[in-house]
Write a protein that holds these residues in place. Structure first.
Motif, PDB file in Angstrom:
ATOM      1  N   ALA A  27       0.845  -1.204   0.000  1.00 47.94           N
ATOM      2  CA  ALA A  27       0.000   0.000   0.000  1.00 47.94           C
ATOM      3  C   ALA A  27       0.876   1.248   0.000  1.00 47.94           C
ATOM      4  CB  ALA A  27      -0.920  -0.010   1.218  1.00 47.94           C
ATOM      5  N   TYR A  28       1.973   1.183   0.732  1.00 46.16           N
ATOM      6  CA  TYR A  28       2.909   2.326   0.742  1.00 46.16           C
ATOM      7  C   TYR A  28       3.520   2.536  -0.644  1.00 46.16           C
ATOM      8  CZ  TYR A  28       7.205   4.939   1.287  1.00 46.16           C
ATOM      9  OH  TYR A  28       8.208   5.852   1.104  1.00 46.16           O
ATOM     10  N   LEU A  29       4.043   1.458  -1.236  1.00 44.38           N
ATOM     11  CA  LEU A  29       4.699   1.585  -2.547  1.00 44.38           C
ATOM     12  C   LEU A  29       3.718   2.126  -3.584  1.00 44.38           C
ATOM     13  CD1 LEU A  29       6.606  -1.851  -2.626  1.00 44.38           C
ATOM     14  CD2 LEU A  29       7.667   0.413  -2.396  1.00 44.38           C
ATOM     15  N   ASP A  30       2.474   1.648  -3.511  1.00 47.14           N
ATOM     16  CA  ASP A  30       1.475   2.080  -4.484  1.00 47.14           C
ATOM     17  C   ASP A  30       1.132   3.559  -4.303  1.00 47.14           C
ATOM     18  OD1 ASP A  30       1.311  -0.365  -5.715  1.00 47.14           O
ATOM     19  OD2 ASP A  30      -0.448  -1.037  -4.593  1.00 47.14           O
ATOM     20  N   TRP A  31       0.898   3.955  -3.055  1.00 50.12           N
ATOM     21  CA  TRP A  31       0.503   5.355  -2.860  1.00 50.12           C
ATOM     22  C   TRP A  31       1.637   6.279  -3.273  1.00 50.12           C
ATOM     23  CZ3 TRP A  31       1.854   9.787  -0.187  1.00 50.12           C
ATOM     24  CH2 TRP A  31       0.933  10.847  -0.361  1.00 50.12           C
ATOM     25  N   LYS A  32       2.848   5.831  -2.985  1.00 54.38           N
ATOM     26  CA  LYS A  32       4.022   6.642  -3.269  1.00 54.38           C
ATOM     27  C   LYS A  32       4.414   6.566  -4.744  1.00 54.38           C
ATOM     28  CE  LYS A  32       6.957   9.055  -0.756  1.00 54.38           C
ATOM     29  NZ  LYS A  32       6.776  10.012   0.312  1.00 54.38           N
ATOM     30  N   GLN A  33       3.750   5.696  -5.469  1.00 52.12           N
ATOM     31  CA  GLN A  33       4.019   5.493  -6.900  1.00 52.12           C
ATOM     32  C   GLN A  33       5.473   5.137  -7.172  1.00 52.12           C
ATOM     33  OE1 GLN A  33       2.125   8.378  -9.628  1.00 52.12           O
ATOM     34  NE2 GLN A  33       0.659   6.704  -9.544  1.00 52.12           N
ATOM     35  N   LEU A  34       6.036   4.297  -6.338  1.00 51.84           N
ATOM     36  CA  LEU A  34       7.428   3.890  -6.570  1.00 51.84           C
ATOM     37  C   LEU A  34       7.471   2.783  -7.613  1.00 51.84           C
ATOM     38  CD1 LEU A  34       8.885   4.002  -2.966  1.00 51.84           C
ATOM     39  CD2 LEU A  34       8.846   5.727  -4.732  1.00 51.84           C
ATOM     40  N   PRO A  35       8.497   2.792  -8.436  1.00 50.18           N
ATOM     41  CA  PRO A  35       8.589   1.743  -9.448  1.00 50.18           C
ATOM     42  C   PRO A  35       8.982   0.411  -8.816  1.00 50.18           C
ATOM     43  CG  PRO A  35      10.465   3.232  -9.579  1.00 50.18           C
ATOM     44  CD  PRO A  35       9.577   3.773  -8.502  1.00 50.18           C
ATOM     45  N   TYR A  36       8.082  -0.547  -8.888  1.00 54.62           N
ATOM     46  CA  TYR A  36       8.397  -1.853  -8.303  1.00 54.62           C
ATOM     47  C   TYR A  36       7.598  -2.935  -9.016  1.00 54.62           C
ATOM     48  CZ  TYR A  36       3.916  -2.427  -5.838  1.00 54.62           C
ATOM     49  OH  TYR A  36       2.593  -2.609  -5.539  1.00 54.62           O
ATOM     50  N   ARG A  37       8.094  -4.155  -8.868  1.00 46.06           N
ATOM     51  CA  ARG A  37       7.308  -5.307  -9.294  1.00 46.06           C
ATOM     52  C   ARG A  37       7.178  -6.201  -8.075  1.00 46.06           C
ATOM     53  NH1 ARG A  37      10.835 -10.091 -11.291  1.00 46.06           N
ATOM     54  NH2 ARG A  37      12.675  -9.651 -10.042  1.00 46.06           N
ATOM     55  N   GLU A  38       6.094  -6.970  -8.054  1.00 46.95           N
ATOM     56  CA  GLU A  38       5.899  -7.866  -6.915  1.00 46.95           C
ATOM     57  C   GLU A  38       6.127  -9.295  -7.371  1.00 46.95           C
ATOM     58  OE1 GLU A  38       2.463  -7.156  -4.508  1.00 46.95           O
ATOM     59  OE2 GLU A  38       2.690  -9.052  -3.419  1.00 46.95           O
ATOM     60  N   VAL A  39       6.880 -10.036  -6.585  1.00 44.68           N
ATOM     61  CA  VAL A  39       7.154 -11.438  -6.879  1.00 44.68           C
ATOM     62  C   VAL A  39       6.580 -12.271  -5.744  1.00 44.68           C
ATOM     63  CG1 VAL A  39       8.994 -13.156  -7.132  1.00 44.68           C
ATOM     64  CG2 VAL A  39       9.231 -10.896  -8.195  1.00 44.68           C
ATOM     65  N   LEU A  40       5.784 -13.275  -6.124  1.00 50.33           N
ATOM     66  CA  LEU A  40       5.172 -14.149  -5.120  1.00 50.33           C
ATOM     67  C   LEU A  40       6.250 -14.972  -4.418  1.00 50.33           C
ATOM     68  CD1 LEU A  40       1.992 -15.963  -6.415  1.00 50.33           C
ATOM     69  CD2 LEU A  40       2.214 -14.275  -4.584  1.00 50.33           C
ATOM     70  N   ALA A  41       6.174 -15.024  -3.114  1.00 48.76           N
ATOM     71  CA  ALA A  41       7.187 -15.754  -2.342  1.00 48.76           C
ATOM     72  C   ALA A  41       6.853 -17.245  -2.327  1.00 48.76           C
ATOM     73  CB  ALA A  41       7.274 -15.185  -0.934  1.00 48.76           C
ATOM     74  N   SER A  42       7.126 -17.905  -3.428  1.00 48.67           N
ATOM     75  CA  SER A  42       6.925 -19.359  -3.505  1.00 48.67           C
ATOM     76  C   SER A  42       8.059 -20.054  -2.746  1.00 48.67           C
ATOM     77  CB  SER A  42       6.961 -19.802  -4.965  1.00 48.67           C
ATOM     78  OG  SER A  42       8.238 -19.539  -5.487  1.00 48.67           O
ATOM     79  N   ALA A  43       7.944 -21.375  -2.592  1.00 49.83           N
ATOM     80  CA  ALA A  43       9.004 -22.128  -1.907  1.00 49.83           C
ATOM     81  C   ALA A  43      10.346 -21.865  -2.607  1.00 49.83           C
ATOM     82  CB  ALA A  43       8.658 -23.614  -1.925  1.00 49.83           C
ATOM     83  N   GLU A  44      10.291 -21.795  -3.941  1.00 47.48           N
ATOM     84  CA  GLU A  44      11.519 -21.579  -4.712  1.00 47.48           C
ATOM     85  C   GLU A  44      12.128 -20.197  -4.414  1.00 47.48           C
ATOM     86  OE1 GLU A  44      10.683 -22.248  -8.815  1.00 47.48           O
ATOM     87  OE2 GLU A  44      12.663 -21.512  -9.408  1.00 47.48           O
ATOM     88  N   VAL A  45      11.256 -19.196  -4.325  1.00 47.78           N
ATOM     89  CA  VAL A  45      11.744 -17.835  -4.064  1.00 47.78           C
ATOM     90  C   VAL A  45      12.358 -17.743  -2.659  1.00 47.78           C
ATOM     91  CG1 VAL A  45      10.939 -15.459  -3.665  1.00 47.78           C
ATOM     92  CG2 VAL A  45      10.271 -16.684  -5.750  1.00 47.78           C
ATOM     93  N   TYR A  46      11.762 -18.444  -1.699  1.00 53.07           N
ATOM     94  CA  TYR A  46      12.379 -18.466  -0.361  1.00 53.07           C
ATOM     95  C   TYR A  46      13.792 -19.021  -0.457  1.00 53.07           C
ATOM     96  CZ  TYR A  46       8.418 -17.173   2.637  1.00 53.07           C
ATOM     97  OH  TYR A  46       7.418 -16.478   3.282  1.00 53.07           O
ATOM     98  N   LYS A  47      13.909 -20.126  -1.221  1.00 57.99           N
ATOM     99  CA  LYS A  47      15.194 -20.811  -1.287  1.00 57.99           C
ATOM    100  C   LYS A  47      16.229 -19.997  -2.075  1.00 57.99           C
ATOM    101  CE  LYS A  47      16.814 -25.291  -2.841  1.00 57.99           C
ATOM    102  NZ  LYS A  47      16.567 -25.511  -4.270  1.00 57.99           N
ATOM    103  N   GLU A  48      15.776 -19.438  -3.199  1.00 57.53           N
ATOM    104  CA  GLU A  48      16.734 -18.785  -4.100  1.00 57.53           C
ATOM    105  C   GLU A  48      17.048 -17.344  -3.704  1.00 57.53           C
ATOM    106  OE1 GLU A  48      18.145 -20.436  -6.571  1.00 57.53           O
ATOM    107  OE2 GLU A  48      16.946 -22.246  -6.226  1.00 57.53           O
ATOM    108  N   VAL A  49      16.082 -16.662  -3.105  1.00 55.72           N
ATOM    109  CA  VAL A  49      16.272 -15.226  -2.864  1.00 55.72           C
ATOM    110  C   VAL A  49      16.246 -14.876  -1.373  1.00 55.72           C
ATOM    111  CG1 VAL A  49      15.409 -12.898  -3.368  1.00 55.72           C
ATOM    112  CG2 VAL A  49      15.122 -14.730  -5.075  1.00 55.72           C
ATOM    113  N   ILE A  50      15.168 -15.273  -0.703  1.00 53.18           N
ATOM    114  CA  ILE A  50      14.962 -14.729   0.644  1.00 53.18           C
ATOM    115  C   ILE A  50      15.992 -15.292   1.627  1.00 53.18           C
ATOM    116  CG2 ILE A  50      13.323 -14.576   2.568  1.00 53.18           C
ATOM    117  CD1 ILE A  50      11.092 -14.448   0.413  1.00 53.18           C
ATOM    118  N   LEU A  51      16.147 -16.611   1.660  1.00 56.31           N
ATOM    119  CA  LEU A  51      17.113 -17.175   2.618  1.00 56.31           C
ATOM    120  C   LEU A  51      18.534 -16.688   2.344  1.00 56.31           C
ATOM    121  CD1 LEU A  51      15.634 -20.749   3.180  1.00 56.31           C
ATOM    122  CD2 LEU A  51      15.799 -18.886   4.851  1.00 56.31           C
TER     123      LEU A  51
END
Ligand SMILES: N[C@@H](CCC(=O)N[C@@H](CS)C(=O)NCC(=O)O)C(=O)O
Length: 370
Positions: A27-51
């Motif tokens: 909601a913050y990013l949207d109101w502020k109109q910041l350029p972003y994309r959203e990526v769903l935190a799938s099991a793979e994303v946890y493993k490859e990016v978040i951890l």
């Protein structure tokens, strides 16, 4: 090419539609109109990016094309707000700044009780399936329910751990939440956002629980639309952002009278728990010198709507409280005088008198001594 609004890095938000704190940041990013994309935190994303980037499993996480990794919704908004310019989501004047910090503390650290209660006691199977869909987007519905049931396990226990354990306390949580909805409904029938015609960190904090759990979860959403249509409309305003970067806070550092019942409720319900949590942390520190502070340090009694129950003691909440206290302590002269009068009008004596533990810094999902 510079962004049309800001010369900004481009961001990636790792999160999920069913996540409390992802909603707050989105909601913050949207109101502020910041350029972003959203990526769903799938099991793979946890493993490859978040951890690899964060070191533990959590959402939301924001990364930038300049190589940064930000974790914790409060720190993410603070960090982006400090660099982005544009209309501020933190008011410049004392009482409004204090109200924003208090309501962010309330949304993040107290409304998690009704959010978890309604999700896991009224929307349970739906939520298990949603966890499964997120984790394995391409699996069959049966596989998703199985994996969702497993992954949701720790979250599903949270309602009980946070206090909604006995039938009597669950009823108290519902009485408190329904009364809050009525109070917020009256407020949002008068004003589009908490502090005026512009959203602030107060709105983003409240939106965490009131969007992902209480609006999107089917049984909870039906309840909100029935009891508090103006709250549902406020959720939709923040969700669709029809007027980003517009509006202002009320003039003269005013807080709308319709917001006061909400703050009185926070003072009544949450402040005693925070004051007692501070004593618990001090005792814990004395008996565990030099140890890392865990996410929960035992449990304590608390009272809600006249019902007495038990909940875990979460040191992280004291870091959020410290932030609100920092705003208060920074006020001087006439701003402090006005803030004191305002706190008195919401039953905020316990906030004024609060004696915190030694100074804390955030450390992942817990805290450490500064
Ligand atoms: N206080 C943090 C907490 C983030 C958080 O609790 N995220 C949840 C999902 S909304 C999570 O991933 N929790 C993992 C866990 O509790 O172990 C924030 O403001 O971002």
């Amino acid at each position: 090419m510079p962004d049309p609004i800001y010369d900004s890095p481009h961001y990636t938000l790792y999160g999920s539609p069913i996540s409390y704190f992802t909603g707050k940041v989105r909601a913050y990013l949207d109101w502020k109109q910041l350029p972003y994309r959203e990526v769903l935190a799938s099991a793979e994303v946890y493993k490859e990016v978040i951890l690899p980037r964060v070191g533990f499993a959590v959402i939301p996480v924001v990364t930038s094309d300049r190589g940064e990794t930000l974790q914790d919704s409060t720190d993410i908004i603070d960090a982006l707000e400090a660099r982005q310019g544009g209309p501020a989501v933190v008011p410049a004047t004392g009482v409004q700044r204090l109200a924003a910090a208090l309501l962010e503390l309330y949304g993040d650290e107290w409304l998690v009780i009704p959010a978890m209660h309604y999700r896991w006691h009224h929307n349970r199977e739906w939520a298990m399936r949603a966890f499964g869909e997120l984790s394995m987007p391409h699996a069959t519905p049966e596989e998703q329910l199985a994996i969702g049931t497993k992954r949701a396990g720790p979250f599903a226990q949270a309602a009980v751990l946070l206090g909604a354990a006995t039938p009597a306390m669950q009823q108290a949580v519902e009485r408190s939440y329904e009364a809050l909805l009525a109070e917020l409904d009256a407020h949002f029938s008068q004003l589009p956002y908490a502090l005026g015609t512009r959203p602030s960190t107060a709105d983003f904090g409240l939106y965490g629980p009131l969007y992902a759990h209480q609006y999107r979860d089917p049984a909870s959403g039906a309840l909100m639309r029935r009891l508090a249509p103006n709250v549902a409309r406020w959720v939709q305003r923040l969700e669709t952002q029809t007027a980003p970067l517009a509006g202002d806070f009320l003039p003269g550092d005013e807080i709308a009278p319709t917001l006061l019942p909400v703050l009185r409720r926070q003072m009544r319900e949450q402040m005693p728990v925070l004051a007692d949590s501070a004593r618990h942390l001090e005792a814990w520190l004395a008996s565990h010198p030099g140890e890392r502070i865990p996410r929960a340090i035992g449990s304590h009694r608390f009272v809600l709507e006249g019902e007495e129950g038990e909940r875990i003691v979460r040191p992280y909440s004291l870091w959020m409280m410290q932030r609100a206290r920092d705003v208060y302590v920074s006020l001087s002269g006439s701003e402090r005088v006005r803030a004191n009068a305002w706190l008195d009008s919401i039953g905020g004596q316990a906030f004024r008198d609060y004696q915190g533990p030694p100074r804390l810094v955030r450390s992942g999902l817990s805290v450490a001594l500064a």
